[in-house]
Design an enzyme around this catalytic site. Structure first.
Site, short mmCIF file in Angstrom:
data_model
loop_
_atom_site.label_atom_id
_atom_site.label_comp_id
_atom_site.label_asym_id
_atom_site.label_seq_id
_atom_site.Cartn_x
_atom_site.Cartn_y
_atom_site.Cartn_z
N ASP A 135 -3.27 -8.55 16.99
CA ASP A 135 -3.39 -7.09 16.96
C ASP A 135 -4.09 -6.54 18.21
O ASP A 135 -4.21 -5.32 18.36
CB ASP A 135 -4.16 -6.65 15.70
CG ASP A 135 -3.30 -6.72 14.45
OD1 ASP A 135 -2.08 -6.93 14.59
OD2 ASP A 135 -3.84 -6.55 13.34
N LYS A 179 -9.18 -0.67 8.54
CA LYS A 179 -8.00 -0.40 7.71
C LYS A 179 -7.57 -1.68 6.97
O LYS A 179 -7.28 -1.64 5.78
CB LYS A 179 -6.86 0.08 8.62
CG LYS A 179 -5.50 0.03 7.98
CD LYS A 179 -4.38 0.41 8.93
CE LYS A 179 -3.81 -0.74 9.75
NZ LYS A 179 -2.89 -1.63 9.03
N ASN A 180 -7.53 -2.80 7.70
CA ASN A 180 -7.00 -4.02 7.10
C ASN A 180 -7.96 -4.67 6.10
O ASN A 180 -7.60 -5.63 5.43
CB ASN A 180 -6.63 -5.05 8.18
CG ASN A 180 -5.33 -4.67 8.87
OD1 ASN A 180 -4.68 -3.69 8.49
ND2 ASN A 180 -4.95 -5.43 9.89
N ARG A 214 8.87 -10.79 9.45
CA ARG A 214 7.75 -10.67 8.52
C ARG A 214 8.14 -10.81 7.05
O ARG A 214 8.03 -9.87 6.26
CB ARG A 214 7.02 -9.34 8.74
CG ARG A 214 6.44 -9.23 10.12
CD ARG A 214 5.64 -8.00 10.30
NE ARG A 214 4.26 -8.16 9.89
CZ ARG A 214 3.34 -7.24 10.06
NH1 ARG A 214 3.63 -6.10 10.60
NH2 ARG A 214 2.10 -7.46 9.68
N ARG A 249 -1.16 5.59 11.65
CA ARG A 249 -1.23 4.66 10.53
C ARG A 249 -2.55 3.91 10.54
O ARG A 249 -3.04 3.49 9.48
CB ARG A 249 -0.10 3.63 10.62
CG ARG A 249 1.25 4.16 10.18
CD ARG A 249 2.24 3.01 10.11
NE ARG A 249 1.58 1.84 9.54
CZ ARG A 249 1.80 0.59 9.90
NH1 ARG A 249 2.69 0.30 10.81
NH2 ARG A 249 1.14 -0.40 9.32
N CYS A 295 10.67 -5.14 10.12
CA CYS A 295 9.53 -4.51 10.74
C CYS A 295 9.76 -4.64 12.24
O CYS A 295 10.35 -5.62 12.68
CB CYS A 295 8.30 -5.27 10.28
SG CYS A 295 6.78 -4.80 11.04
C1 UD1 Z 1 -1.88 -9.06 8.70
C2 UD1 Z 1 -2.41 -7.76 9.28
C3 UD1 Z 1 -1.74 -7.48 10.61
C4 UD1 Z 1 -1.89 -8.67 11.56
C5 UD1 Z 1 -1.43 -9.96 10.88
C6 UD1 Z 1 -1.72 -11.19 11.71
C7 UD1 Z 1 -2.96 -6.48 7.29
C8 UD1 Z 1 -2.63 -5.35 6.41
N1 UD1 Z 1 -2.13 -6.71 8.32
O1 UD1 Z 1 -0.48 -8.89 8.48
O2 UD1 Z 1 -2.36 -6.34 11.19
O3 UD1 Z 1 -1.10 -8.47 12.71
O4 UD1 Z 1 -2.11 -10.12 9.62
O5 UD1 Z 1 -3.07 -11.29 12.01
O6 UD1 Z 1 -3.96 -7.14 7.12
N2 UD1 Z 1 4.84 -15.08 7.26
C9 UD1 Z 1 5.88 -15.74 6.67
N3 UD1 Z 1 6.00 -15.66 5.31
C10 UD1 Z 1 5.13 -14.95 4.54
C11 UD1 Z 1 4.05 -14.28 5.16
C12 UD1 Z 1 3.94 -14.36 6.54
O7 UD1 Z 1 6.68 -16.39 7.34
O8 UD1 Z 1 5.29 -14.92 3.31
C13 UD1 Z 1 4.69 -15.14 8.74
C14 UD1 Z 1 4.82 -13.78 9.41
O9 UD1 Z 1 6.16 -13.43 9.64
C15 UD1 Z 1 4.04 -13.97 10.69
C16 UD1 Z 1 2.90 -14.93 10.25
O10 UD1 Z 1 3.37 -15.54 9.05
O11 UD1 Z 1 4.82 -14.60 11.65
C17 UD1 Z 1 1.57 -14.27 9.99
O12 UD1 Z 1 1.76 -13.15 9.16
P1 UD1 Z 1 0.65 -12.62 8.16
O13 UD1 Z 1 -0.68 -13.24 8.44
O14 UD1 Z 1 1.17 -12.74 6.77
O15 UD1 Z 1 0.59 -11.08 8.55
P2 UD1 Z 1 0.30 -9.90 7.55
O16 UD1 Z 1 -0.59 -10.40 6.48
O17 UD1 Z 1 1.58 -9.24 7.20
#
Ligand code: UD1
Length: 423
Positions: A311, A22-23, A124, A403, A119
């Protein structure tokens, strides 16, 4: 609302085919916005988030077709992008909608995407995505709950030096897609190294992009004026595979997983072996798992790839409740990702939470009861707990599991689990 009813205590035996990730499919779909040509994706999992992303792209004017049923292939053609807007109704159910921001602004010079909002597993934010796109020349504002991005003068984004303060998976993907169509060179520092990033880069390269270093912490992109159509097979879902490895282990069963990518599962396999679980690669893309009669406690710390995936943390916790000794589980990626623990405690687990650490004492006998799924991976962990629990476990809010897991109850039933969907 659907629920899952599980009668625990049956060792799982047989073979399970692992679906596409999915990701990886979600960013691949968003990447189709970068070209007016047709992008064909295969090995796409039939899960709710993919349907939501399809609706989002269709809302923007793309033609999204799924020729088979159940659909594992999909064609997307965004000949024109009419409404460069991702509305709240679609975004609120799926944070990954933010993946349309980079491609939209790169292709059309402007985009309006609803902020994903809170979330269950933590705040996030998307600040890092926005800062990076600003560094590439976009003007970004937020109003009425939407992010509005535009390139002044209606021109193209320009390449730049983007360095992420914190590693972000979808943030890296957004910038990678934007940079592929930007003017000049972009360097992405402290980039995420997940296999899903490499898979996206592989698709973009097929579309004509010039990318080096995907899968490392520094990615270099030389922007192109135009990208083209491509056909791409999505990588196998490492989290679904990891979940089934735990399902085999926790029930003391014997499972074979086919169509998976063991290379992407190295840290998960290593950790499961620490607990005494026997895992072997029996053929390319095939893993066999055999539960240990006595599972041993092991500590785990979630990390960015190639570390142990956040995950898989909830699923590992379910296993830890059955292992002898004390397992300390440290969650470093998300600040509030232990919501499943309180439900497992209600089933009889001995877990205490101290900030970002969960301390699990095992083994404990779990007993079935009504539990509530709080997020996607938490719901998978409750299914795993239900598979070993005495009696019946009824899991509410299974829309979370839909999902991201394709036909989980069918796959589990096919290897002997007593699980069914009830209204
Ligand atoms: C993706 C995955 C999710 C997985 C996560 C971490 C997808 C669709 N989802 O989520 O399944 O759990 O990676 O491996 O691929 N953060 C910030 N600011 C930002 C972006 C992120 O502070 O602008 C923080 C987040 O709150 C979190 C950390 O960085 O604490 C990592 O998040 P991130 O890698 O961005 O997760 P996703 O990409 O949302």
């Amino acid at each position: 609302m659907d629920k899952l009813l599980i009668e625990g205590g049956i060792p799982l035996e047989g073979s399970v085919r692992i679906s596409g990730a999915k990701n990886a499919a979600l960013p691949a779909m968003a990447a189709a916005l970068l070209t007016s040509d047709r992008v064909e994706l295969t090995n796409v999992p039939h899960v709710r988030d993919i349907i939501t992303m399809g609706k989002l792209l269709a809302h923007m004017g793309a033609i999204v077709e799924t020729p088979e049923l159940p659909p594992t292939s999909m064609t997307i053609q965004a000949e024109q992008v009419n409404g460069a807007e991702a509305p709240y109704e679609l975004v609120r159910t799926m944070r990954a909608s933010i993946l349309t921001l980079g491609p939209l602004v790169a292709r059309t010079g402007s985009a309006r995407v609803s902020l994903p909002g809170g979330c269950a597993i933590g705040a996030r934010p998307v600040d890092l995505h926005l800062k990076a796109l600003e560094q590439m020349g976009a003007e970004i504002g937020t109003s009425h709950g939407y992010v509005e991005a535009r390139v002044p003068g209606g021109g193209r984004l320009r390449g730049g030096n983007v360095f992420f303060d914190k590693i972000t998976v979808t943030g890296t993907e957004n910038v990678l897609m934007a940079a592929a169509l930007a003017e000049g060179e972009t360097t992405i520092g402290n980039a995420a190294q997940e296999p899903e990033i490499t898979d996206l880069a592989d698709l973009l390269i097929k579309m004509g992009a010039d990318i080096e270093g995907a899968g490392t912490s520094t990615i270099r992109v030389s922007g192109k004026e135009q990208l083209y159509g491509a056909t791409h097979r999505v990588i196998p879902d490492r989290i679904e595979a990891g979940t089934f490895l735990v399902a085999g282990a926790i029930t003391n069963g014997s499972l074979e997983l086919t169509y998976c990518e063991p290379e992407h599962l190295r840290s998960i396999i290593a950790k499961l072996r620490d607990t005494g679980v026997e895992i072997r690669e029996t053929a390319p893309g095939t893993l066999s798992v055999r539960g240990a009669r006595k599972l041993i406690a092991a500590d785990v710390r979630t990390e960015e790839y190639p570390g142990f995936a956040t995950d898989m943390q909830a699923q590992f916790m379910a296993l830890a409740t059955q292992a002898k000794g004390t397992s300390v589980i440290t969650e470093t990626i998300f600040e509030n990702r232990f919501l499943h623990a309180s439900e497992m405690i209600r089933m009889g687990a001995n877990i205490s939470i101290e900030g970002r650490r969960a301390v699990v004492h095992g083994p404990t006998e779990l007993s079935g009861t009504g539990v509530i799924a709080s997020d996607l991976r938490a719901s998978a962990s409750l299914v795993l707990a239900g598979l070993v629990a005495k009696g019946e476990t009824l899991i509410d809010r299974v829309y979370h599991i839909d999902r991201g897991y394709e036909r989980i109850e069918e796959k589990l039933s096919s290897v002997g689990a007593r699980i069914r969907r009830v209204q």
